[in-house]
Design an enzyme around this catalytic site. Structure first.
Site, PDB file in Angstrom:
ATOM      1  N   HIS A   1     -10.635 -10.240  -6.266  1.00  0.00           N
ATOM      2  CA  HIS A   1      -9.654 -11.327  -6.384  1.00  0.00           C
ATOM      3  C   HIS A   1     -10.293 -12.631  -6.880  1.00  0.00           C
ATOM      4  O   HIS A   1      -9.773 -13.283  -7.772  1.00  0.00           O
ATOM      5  CB  HIS A   1      -8.970 -11.581  -5.046  1.00  0.00           C
ATOM      6  CG  HIS A   1      -8.178 -10.410  -4.560  1.00  0.00           C
ATOM      7  ND1 HIS A   1      -7.209  -9.811  -5.321  1.00  0.00           N
ATOM      8  CD2 HIS A   1      -8.216  -9.728  -3.403  1.00  0.00           C
ATOM      9  CE1 HIS A   1      -6.677  -8.812  -4.643  1.00  0.00           C
ATOM     10  NE2 HIS A   1      -7.272  -8.736  -3.481  1.00  0.00           N
TER      11      HIS A   1
ATOM     12  N   HIS B   1      -0.166  -7.272  -3.785  1.00  0.00           N
ATOM     13  CA  HIS B   1       0.433  -5.939  -3.942  1.00  0.00           C
ATOM     14  C   HIS B   1       1.902  -6.031  -4.363  1.00  0.00           C
ATOM     15  O   HIS B   1       2.362  -5.265  -5.215  1.00  0.00           O
ATOM     16  CB  HIS B   1       0.291  -5.122  -2.654  1.00  0.00           C
ATOM     17  CG  HIS B   1      -1.134  -4.907  -2.257  1.00  0.00           C
ATOM     18  ND1 HIS B   1      -1.509  -4.482  -1.015  1.00  0.00           N
ATOM     19  CD2 HIS B   1      -2.298  -5.070  -2.951  1.00  0.00           C
ATOM     20  CE1 HIS B   1      -2.834  -4.392  -0.956  1.00  0.00           C
ATOM     21  NE2 HIS B   1      -3.339  -4.746  -2.116  1.00  0.00           N
TER      22      HIS B   1
ATOM     23  N   HIS C   1      -6.837   1.484  -6.703  1.00  0.00           N
ATOM     24  CA  HIS C   1      -6.404   0.305  -5.948  1.00  0.00           C
ATOM     25  C   HIS C   1      -6.944  -0.976  -6.591  1.00  0.00           C
ATOM     26  O   HIS C   1      -6.261  -2.004  -6.598  1.00  0.00           O
ATOM     27  CB  HIS C   1      -6.785   0.372  -4.467  1.00  0.00           C
ATOM     28  CG  HIS C   1      -6.167  -0.760  -3.719  1.00  0.00           C
ATOM     29  ND1 HIS C   1      -4.849  -0.757  -3.325  1.00  0.00           N
ATOM     30  CD2 HIS C   1      -6.648  -1.986  -3.403  1.00  0.00           C
ATOM     31  CE1 HIS C   1      -4.557  -1.924  -2.784  1.00  0.00           C
ATOM     32  NE2 HIS C   1      -5.634  -2.692  -2.803  1.00  0.00           N
TER      33      HIS C   1
HETATM   34 ZN   LIG Z   1      -5.375  -4.765  -2.581  1.00  0.00          ZN
END
Ligand SMILES: [Zn+2]
Length: 290
Positions: free
Chosen positions: A263, A79, A236
């Protein structure tokens, strides 16, 4: 897109809880020289070891993006990294006194405001880009990431959840600081109540709460005030994707399209992209090859 590299003007700090450890973490962002990139330093360890935010240094992607080198591990960098990309900061040193970055409100909003409050400092060195010259794609088990040639950095993300609150969502943005700040940086991470409870049983997500994630129970959002955007979930994902892709070390000039990625899959794609030297070249904004 900027022709020159940038760092921040003055050091800035914040504190918050680590989502898995539940412990308070202090974080300071400092200006850094041209061509350094983003470097994390652990001030709680002897000798203050550091690790550069680069995909070669990624050591785990199961719950968050974790980077490590020479005895220095830093977790949940995605982030803050998205905040640096979104605000066009190329060089900075991030000091932390724990292994895990503070989760703040589960979005990149507080980091973005922190970076903004530091101000930006243009630097002498030209900014180099990965210019995509040929479409490259990776797909597996319904997940896919593709990059097409483009003269800008455009990001299209899709998610598909068999859940009435989420379903299929797609977002599509040309990334610049204004769009990042307005449309992406405030989108929070999300989870289902049963998953959060399970993680807590295994000693994870100790710091997880409604203050730092959108939590879904059945067909309800438990957070007071509901969602920040009707499609906050996919926004997000776009935020995570920006953070993950920043680990390639230079901004991308191309159109990134992801579907059901996360990810680990983003990281697998980056390795393929980097190895396929025929699908990109590196150049400055005036297209001088470097
Ligand atoms: Zn995240």
């Amino acid at each position: 897109m900027k022709p020159h590299q940038q760092t921040i003007l003055t050091p800035v700090s914040c504190s918050g809880v680590g989502v898995h450890s539940g412990k308070t973490v202090n974080l300071t962002i400092k200006p850094a020289p041209v061509n350094q990139g983003i470097r994390f330093v652990r001030t709680d360890l002897p000798g203050h070891p550091g690790v550069t935010a680069h995909f070669n240094n990624v050591v785990d992607t199961s719950l968050a993006t974790v980077i490590g080198a020479e005895g220095c591990i830093v977790s949940t960098v995605e982030h803050l990294m998205a905040g640096f990309v979104g605000m066009s900061i190329d060089n900075a040193t991030v000091e932390v006194d724990a292994y895990e970055l503070p989760i703040m409100d589960g979005s990149a909003g507080p980091f973005t405001q922190l970076i903004k409050s530091a101000g930006t400092q243009p630097q002498e060195g030209p900014k180099c880009y990965f210019k995509v010259t040929k479409t490259i794609s990776l797909s597996e088990n319904g997940k896919s990431v593709t990059i097409h040639p483009a003269d800008e950095f455009r990001l299209t993300c899709s998610i598909v959840y068999d859940h009435p609150l989420i379903g299929t969502q797609t977002c599509d943005f040309t990334i610049d600081s204004l769009t990042f700040e307005k449309e992406i940086c405030s989108a929070r991470t999300f989870g289902f109540l049963e998953e959060v409870e399970l993680m807590k049983r295994y000693g994870l997500a100790r710091g997880g709460s409604l203050d730092n994630a959108v939590v879904i129970d059945g067909d309800q959002v438990l957070n007071e005030g509901g969602l920040r955007y009707p499609d906050e979930f996919v926004r997000h994902k776009a935020l995570d994707c920006l953070g993950d892709f920043s680990l390639i070390g230079m901004p991308i000039m191309g159109h990134v399209v992801t579907s059901k990625s996360g990810h680990a899959f983003n990281h697998a794609f980056l390795e393929k992209f980097f190895d396929d030297k025929e699908s990109w070249n590196t150049c400055t904004l005036t297209c001088e090859s470097v």
